[in-house]
Scaffold this active site. Structure first.
Site, short mmCIF file in Angstrom:
data_model
loop_
_atom_site.label_atom_id
_atom_site.label_comp_id
_atom_site.label_asym_id
_atom_site.label_seq_id
_atom_site.Cartn_x
_atom_site.Cartn_y
_atom_site.Cartn_z
N ARG A 119 0.84 -1.19 0.00
CA ARG A 119 0.00 0.00 0.00
C ARG A 119 0.89 1.25 0.00
NH1 ARG A 119 -3.47 -2.53 -1.67
NH2 ARG A 119 -5.52 -3.03 -0.81
N HIS B 102 -1.19 0.55 -9.92
CA HIS B 102 -1.91 -0.39 -9.04
C HIS B 102 -2.51 -1.55 -9.87
CE1 HIS B 102 -4.05 -0.74 -4.91
NE2 HIS B 102 -3.90 -1.93 -5.47
P1 NDP Z 1 -2.23 -11.34 4.64
O1 NDP Z 1 -3.10 -10.74 5.67
O2 NDP Z 1 -2.47 -12.74 4.20
O3 NDP Z 1 -0.71 -11.27 5.11
C1 NDP Z 1 -0.16 -10.20 5.78
C2 NDP Z 1 1.18 -10.68 6.32
O4 NDP Z 1 1.88 -9.53 6.81
C3 NDP Z 1 1.02 -11.67 7.45
O5 NDP Z 1 1.91 -12.76 7.25
C4 NDP Z 1 1.39 -10.86 8.69
O6 NDP Z 1 2.05 -11.61 9.69
C5 NDP Z 1 2.36 -9.84 8.12
N1 NDP Z 1 2.37 -8.62 8.94
C6 NDP Z 1 1.34 -7.86 9.29
N2 NDP Z 1 1.74 -6.82 10.07
C7 NDP Z 1 3.08 -6.96 10.19
C8 NDP Z 1 4.07 -6.22 10.87
N3 NDP Z 1 3.76 -5.14 11.60
N4 NDP Z 1 5.35 -6.65 10.80
C9 NDP Z 1 5.67 -7.76 10.09
N5 NDP Z 1 4.77 -8.51 9.43
C10 NDP Z 1 3.48 -8.11 9.47
O7 NDP Z 1 -2.28 -10.34 3.38
P2 NDP Z 1 -2.06 -10.70 1.84
O8 NDP Z 1 -0.77 -11.40 1.68
O9 NDP Z 1 -3.28 -11.32 1.28
O10 NDP Z 1 -1.96 -9.21 1.23
C11 NDP Z 1 -0.95 -8.32 1.64
C12 NDP Z 1 -1.25 -6.93 1.13
O11 NDP Z 1 -1.00 -6.84 -0.26
C13 NDP Z 1 -2.70 -6.49 1.25
O12 NDP Z 1 -3.01 -6.06 2.56
C14 NDP Z 1 -2.78 -5.37 0.24
O13 NDP Z 1 -2.48 -4.15 0.88
C15 NDP Z 1 -1.67 -5.69 -0.76
N6 NDP Z 1 -2.21 -6.00 -2.10
C16 NDP Z 1 -1.80 -5.25 -3.18
C17 NDP Z 1 -2.28 -5.52 -4.43
C18 NDP Z 1 -1.81 -4.76 -5.62
O14 NDP Z 1 -2.37 -4.93 -6.71
N7 NDP Z 1 -0.79 -3.93 -5.52
C19 NDP Z 1 -3.27 -6.60 -4.67
C20 NDP Z 1 -3.60 -7.34 -3.48
C21 NDP Z 1 -3.09 -7.02 -2.26
P3 NDP Z 1 1.24 -12.47 10.81
O15 NDP Z 1 0.40 -13.45 10.07
O16 NDP Z 1 2.31 -13.10 11.61
O17 NDP Z 1 0.41 -11.52 11.59
#
Ligand code: NDP
Length: 309
Positions: free
Chosen positions: A224, A272
């Site tokens: 993001r 995006h």
């Molecule tokens: P998930 O919720 O599956 O994964 C998020 C991961 O980030 C988890 O493994 C989590 O760890 C980790 N995480 C969260 N907060 C922290 C932190 N403070 N420090 C370290 N690790 C952290 O999300 P997705 O993989 O499905 O998607 C990720 C992001 O990709 C979306 O939120 C979206 O913003 C972006 N996106 C962008 C797109 C684009 O076209 N550019 C399309 C789709 C998504 P844990 O599980 O241990 O909490």
């Protein structure tokens, strides 16, 4: 069940078609004719226009049409106790992996340099490095980040990942938590960011983080826009701390016409486009979640509102 599709940026027609094909009996409402707002059980939305939630007194579920829910959680009118569900979709994951592979492989094989050389009819081989010696790192090992790390490793890159909690991913060196960040950054020549946007990750791509990467590192920002402190990126590029960046997400989208990123020689702007959940692929899980909602069963892909993802 009455489901309202509500978005300030997406057209609802493809969603309606896909949902009708999956569940013909579903009562789907679209703007401007939403009928009696008290009948709406579920909102399916991406960037809901202001005032959406205040009108819907009997809402039982909010469904985001994408993987990230930050745009929903930012709405001050979002009812506090209604569950929020997001999309996790294999096709969307494949598309994200393919996008990141395209960028990382292009960076690794210096395709921009080679194209510029071709324009000058210059036969010159850039310095060669085996893919196995190139250290890439993925921040955020969720649905998208994990698959991206795994498949970068399958291509042959030397891959590490950083995540909030530990992960066991064969072939990937995983670091976690604030204490693991330094070692992860110090070895990462190409940094791919697939974190969700939360209070903990906003502004995480800042001068301090860039200084902990090896000089000349490359940034691929696909999570993001507000992860990135834009002025810090420009300074890191000017100083050579970073050699370049591909940015798919921005603080303001569309990127304003007068934004410096458009013309920066070291920045590639993509609008995006990394990956998009398609209605046809996602309709089944929406219908299944509505069934679960009414059966009182646990929902698929419900987010933790306190964590923010
Ligand atoms: P998930 O919720 O599956 O994964 C998020 C991961 O980030 C988890 O493994 C989590 O760890 C980790 N995480 C969260 N907060 C922290 C932190 N403070 N420090 C370290 N690790 C952290 O999300 P997705 O993989 O499905 O998607 C990720 C992001 O990709 C979306 O939120 C979206 O913003 C972006 N996106 C962008 C797109 C684009 O076209 N550019 C399309 C789709 C998504 P844990 O599980 O241990 O909490």
């Amino acid at each position: 069940v009455a489901l309202l599709f509500y978005s300030s940026v997406l057209s609802g027609e493809a969603w309606v078609r896909a949902l009708r094909a999956e569940s013909p009996e579903l009562d789907i409402r679209l703007l401007p004719d939403i009928g009696d707002p008290d009948e709406i059980d579920c909102v399916l939305s991406w960037r809901p226009p202001p005032g959406t939630f205040a009108r819907l007194k009997n809402l039982r579920l909010v469904y985001g049409t994408g993987a990230g829910v930050d745009q929903l959680l930012a709405d001050p009118e979002l009812p506090p106790d209604v569950p929020i569900v997001r999309v996790v979709d294999d096709a969307q994951t494949d598309d994200m992996v393919a996008f990141v592979l395209a960028i990382v492989l292009g960076w690794h094989r210096k395709l921009d340099v080679i194209r510029a050389q071709q324009a000058a009819k210059l036969w010159s081989r850039p310095p060669f490095r085996s893919v196995r010696d190139v250290r890439v790192g993925v921040m955020g090992l969720g649905a998208l980040g994990r698959a991206t790390a795994e498949r970068l490793a399958m291509v042959g890159f030397d891959v590490a990942g950083w995540n909030r909690s530990p992960r066991d991913i064969p072939g990937v060196e995983v670091h976690h938590g604030p204490d693991g960040l330094g070692a992860f950054l110090a070895r990462t020549e190409c940094l791919i960011v697939l974190l969700p946007l939360t209070d903990a990750t906003r502004d995480i791509l800042n001068a301090d983080l860039f200084a902990r990467l090896p000089p000349g590192a490359y940034l691929v920002s696909v999570g993001r826009g507000p992860h990135l402190v834009e002025a810090d990126l420009l300074r890191a590029l000017d100083q050579g701390q970073l050699s370049g960046a591909t940015l798919d997400v921005f603080r303001e989208e569309p990127l304003p016409q007068d934004h410096l990123f458009w013309t920066h020689p070291k920045i590639t702007v993509t609008p995006h486009v990394a990956s998009l959940a398609s209605p046809e692929s996602v309709a089944k899980q929406i219908v299944e979640n509505l069934r679960r909602l009414y059966a009182g069963e646990p929902l698929l892909n419900q987010i933790d509102r306190v964590a923010g993802y």
